[in-house]
Scaffold this active site. Structure first.
Site, PDB file in Angstrom:
ATOM      1  N   HIS A 189       0.838  -1.204   0.000  1.00 56.87           N
ATOM      2  CA  HIS A 189       0.000   0.000   0.000  1.00 56.87           C
ATOM      3  C   HIS A 189       0.872   1.253   0.000  1.00 56.87           C
ATOM      4  O   HIS A 189       0.619   2.207  -0.754  1.00 56.87           O
ATOM      5  CB  HIS A 189      -0.902   0.043   1.242  1.00 56.87           C
TER       6      HIS A 189
ATOM      7  N   LYS B 205     -17.721  -6.755   5.796  1.00 55.66           N
ATOM      8  CA  LYS B 205     -16.410  -7.333   6.120  1.00 55.66           C
ATOM      9  C   LYS B 205     -16.239  -7.420   7.628  1.00 55.66           C
ATOM     10  O   LYS B 205     -16.800  -6.627   8.371  1.00 55.66           O
ATOM     11  CB  LYS B 205     -15.285  -6.478   5.523  1.00 55.66           C
TER      12      LYS B 205
ATOM     13  N   ARG C 214      -2.498  -6.163  -8.574  1.00 56.00           N
ATOM     14  CA  ARG C 214      -1.377  -7.083  -8.383  1.00 56.00           C
ATOM     15  C   ARG C 214      -1.336  -8.135  -9.475  1.00 56.00           C
ATOM     16  O   ARG C 214      -0.284  -8.614  -9.849  1.00 56.00           O
ATOM     17  CB  ARG C 214      -1.482  -7.775  -7.034  1.00 56.00           C
TER      18      ARG C 214
ATOM     19  N   SER D 245      -3.308  -7.808   2.541  1.00 55.99           N
ATOM     20  CA  SER D 245      -3.551  -7.762   3.991  1.00 55.99           C
ATOM     21  C   SER D 245      -3.959  -9.136   4.513  1.00 55.99           C
ATOM     22  O   SER D 245      -3.564  -9.527   5.607  1.00 55.99           O
ATOM     23  CB  SER D 245      -4.634  -6.729   4.304  1.00 55.99           C
TER      24      SER D 245
END
Length: 170
Positions: free
Chosen positions: A19, A43, A95, A133
């Protein structure tokens, strides 16, 4: 003309060096970046919103970026938050190809909701391309060494969170 302000949204549960790499890259294009930590009831984050705000702010201080980067939490529509902040660009990290499909859908929906806001996709450095994460939390939970993948404050907070778990499992 839109000011050179961008919003970088995410859960940041926790913030990683990937990040931070994206933030550094984005600062080449923008005068100011607002990190928008999302409060998503769907979440189940490991860290509270207050803990995530603290860790992100501390991580930015550690690398001397706190002058040009603001940190806030938000809930609701990202495009509305972005407009309220006077920004017209949303930064998203990619990514892998698998990220692109989902991120493209989000970007198109955001454009549908507000055609004055664009999305800028950035890729992290190769050394962080695998990082998420979720992977960090999983490794830390079982005592894995993640200190070189996260800011110092995050490494400390992960050890605190998982210290009880590690002593009961092992």
């Amino acid at each position: 003309m839109c000011p050179k302000i961008a919003v970088y949204p995410g859960t940041f549960d926790p913030i990683t060096n990937g990040h931070l790499d994206l933030i550094k890259r984005a600062l080449q294009f923008f005068d100011r970046i607002i990190i928008a930590i999302g409060e998503n009831p769907a979440k189940k984050p490991l860290f509270t919103i207050e803990e995530r705000l603290f860790m992100v702010k501390k991580a930015l201080e550690e690398i001397n970026l706190s002058e040009r980067v603001e940190v806030e939490s938000f809930s609701g529509l990202l495009v509305e938050f972005t407009k309220q902040k006077g920004a017209c660009v949303i930064i998203r990290g990619l990514r892998a190809v698998s990220d692109f499909e989902y991120e493209m859908q989000l970007a198109l929906m955001n454009r549908k909701l507000s055609n004055s806001i664009d999305t800028l996709f950035l890729m992290p450095s190769l050394r962080y391309i695998f990082l998420s994460s979720s992977i960090i939390k999983e490794a830390a939970k079982f005592g894995g060494q993640v200190d070189d993948l996260v800011p110092k404050v995050v490494a400390e907070k992960l050890k605190e969170k998982f210290s009880q778990y590690l002593t009961t499992v092992f």
